[in-house]
Design an enzyme around this catalytic site. Structure first.
Site, PDB file in Angstrom:
ATOM      1  N   GLU A 113      69.960  33.690  28.333  1.00 51.68           N
ATOM      2  CA  GLU A 113      70.681  33.799  29.606  1.00 51.68           C
ATOM      3  C   GLU A 113      72.161  33.453  29.438  1.00 51.68           C
ATOM      4  O   GLU A 113      73.016  34.075  30.072  1.00 51.68           O
ATOM      5  CB  GLU A 113      70.025  32.897  30.654  1.00 51.68           C
ATOM      6  CG  GLU A 113      68.645  33.382  31.050  1.00 51.68           C
ATOM      7  CD  GLU A 113      67.987  32.529  32.113  1.00 51.68           C
ATOM      8  OE1 GLU A 113      66.883  32.879  32.549  1.00 51.68           O
ATOM      9  OE2 GLU A 113      68.577  31.501  32.528  1.00 51.68           O
TER      10      GLU A 113
ATOM     11  N   TYR B 208      67.301  39.775  35.372  1.00 54.51           N
ATOM     12  CA  TYR B 208      65.937  39.444  35.826  1.00 54.51           C
ATOM     13  C   TYR B 208      64.897  40.437  35.307  1.00 54.51           C
ATOM     14  O   TYR B 208      63.837  40.588  35.918  1.00 54.51           O
ATOM     15  CB  TYR B 208      65.908  39.399  37.355  1.00 54.51           C
ATOM     16  CG  TYR B 208      66.466  38.128  37.952  1.00 54.51           C
ATOM     17  CD1 TYR B 208      65.862  36.891  37.699  1.00 54.51           C
ATOM     18  CD2 TYR B 208      67.571  38.159  38.797  1.00 54.51           C
ATOM     19  CE1 TYR B 208      66.363  35.721  38.262  1.00 54.51           C
ATOM     20  CE2 TYR B 208      68.067  36.986  39.371  1.00 54.51           C
ATOM     21  CZ  TYR B 208      67.451  35.773  39.097  1.00 54.51           C
ATOM     22  OH  TYR B 208      67.941  34.613  39.665  1.00 54.51           O
TER      23      TYR B 208
HETATM   24  P1  CMP Z   1      64.863  32.272  40.029  1.00 50.36           P
HETATM   25  O1  CMP Z   1      64.676  30.999  39.318  1.00 50.36           O
HETATM   26  O2  CMP Z   1      66.261  32.761  40.184  1.00 50.36           O
HETATM   27  O3  CMP Z   1      63.999  33.401  39.293  1.00 50.36           O
HETATM   28  C1  CMP Z   1      63.479  34.525  39.973  1.00 50.36           C
HETATM   29  C2  CMP Z   1      63.612  34.420  41.459  1.00 50.36           C
HETATM   30  O4  CMP Z   1      62.752  35.268  42.208  1.00 50.36           O
HETATM   31  C3  CMP Z   1      63.232  33.025  41.897  1.00 50.36           C
HETATM   32  O5  CMP Z   1      64.229  32.123  41.505  1.00 50.36           O
HETATM   33  C4  CMP Z   1      63.051  33.225  43.408  1.00 50.36           C
HETATM   34  O6  CMP Z   1      64.253  33.086  44.130  1.00 50.36           O
HETATM   35  C5  CMP Z   1      62.605  34.692  43.518  1.00 50.36           C
HETATM   36  N1  CMP Z   1      61.221  34.815  43.961  1.00 50.36           N
HETATM   37  C6  CMP Z   1      60.810  35.420  45.085  1.00 50.36           C
HETATM   38  N2  CMP Z   1      59.470  35.357  45.201  1.00 50.36           N
HETATM   39  C7  CMP Z   1      59.019  34.687  44.125  1.00 50.36           C
HETATM   40  C8  CMP Z   1      57.714  34.288  43.676  1.00 50.36           C
HETATM   41  N3  CMP Z   1      56.604  34.586  44.355  1.00 50.36           N
HETATM   42  N4  CMP Z   1      57.623  33.610  42.509  1.00 50.36           N
HETATM   43  C9  CMP Z   1      58.737  33.314  41.784  1.00 50.36           C
HETATM   44  N5  CMP Z   1      59.976  33.672  42.173  1.00 50.36           N
HETATM   45  C10 CMP Z   1      60.128  34.342  43.329  1.00 50.36           C
END
Ligand code: CMP
Length: 142
Positions: A127, A50
């Site tokens: 990824e 991430y």
């Molecule tokens: P994911 O697609 O795994 O990518 C990053 C993750 O951060 C996202 O899913 C969410 O679970 C988490 N997240 C928490 N807060 C936010 C936000 N404000 N915007 C985007 N992702 C978030």
């Protein structure tokens, strides 16, 4: 086009014992599992995966959550797999996810939202390579 995308079933959904239910959605939607493994990510692995979010306020919570239990990491293959997978998952925030999507059915909050999928073909390649070697991706033979 025939595409591949990276799919992760996150610790909350693994804890709910719905790996098979989620895989069933992929398969009945025309996506094929061509690689898969269960992993318990280290802090370094989660931070690296991430990295693009490292300056976001939710980064620490995201890393803590993603290391809180095992995940299933898979490569899905099919026509328009990246977008198709995103449609099956639903919106990042489960409060906004359409009925019948994985996040509507299995996610509680935006922080613990059951699944992750690549957002574009380019990020999918990066990824997939983060978790799988070429030899670990199994071509269809029948
Ligand atoms: P994911 O697609 O795994 O990518 C990053 C993750 O951060 C996202 O899913 C969410 O679970 C988490 N997240 C928490 N807060 C936010 C936000 N404000 N915007 C985007 N992702 C978030």
């Amino acid at each position: 086009a025939l595409e591949r995308t990276l799919s992760m079933i996150k610790p909350d959904a693994v804890g709910k014992n719905v790996i098979g239910a989620i895989y069933n959605r992929f398969e009945t939607s025309g996506l094929r599992i061509v690689a898969a493994k269960m992993m318990h990510l280290s802090k370094e692995q989660a931070e690296g995966f991430y990295a693009e979010h490292s300056e976001r306020p939710f980064f620490g919570a995201l890393v803590d959550f993603m290391t809180s239990g095992p995940i299933m990491v898979s490569v899905l293959e099919g026509e328009n797999a990246v977008l198709r997978h995103r449609e099956i998952m639903g919106a990042t925030n489960p409060a906004e996810a359409l009925a019948g999507t994985l996040r509507a059915d299995y996610a509680e909050t935006i922080d613990e939202n059951a699944v992750h999928g690549s957002d574009a073909v380019e990020s999918a390649a990066r990824e997939i390579a983060y978790f799988f070697s070429d030899e670990e991706i199994c071509a269809r033979t029948r």
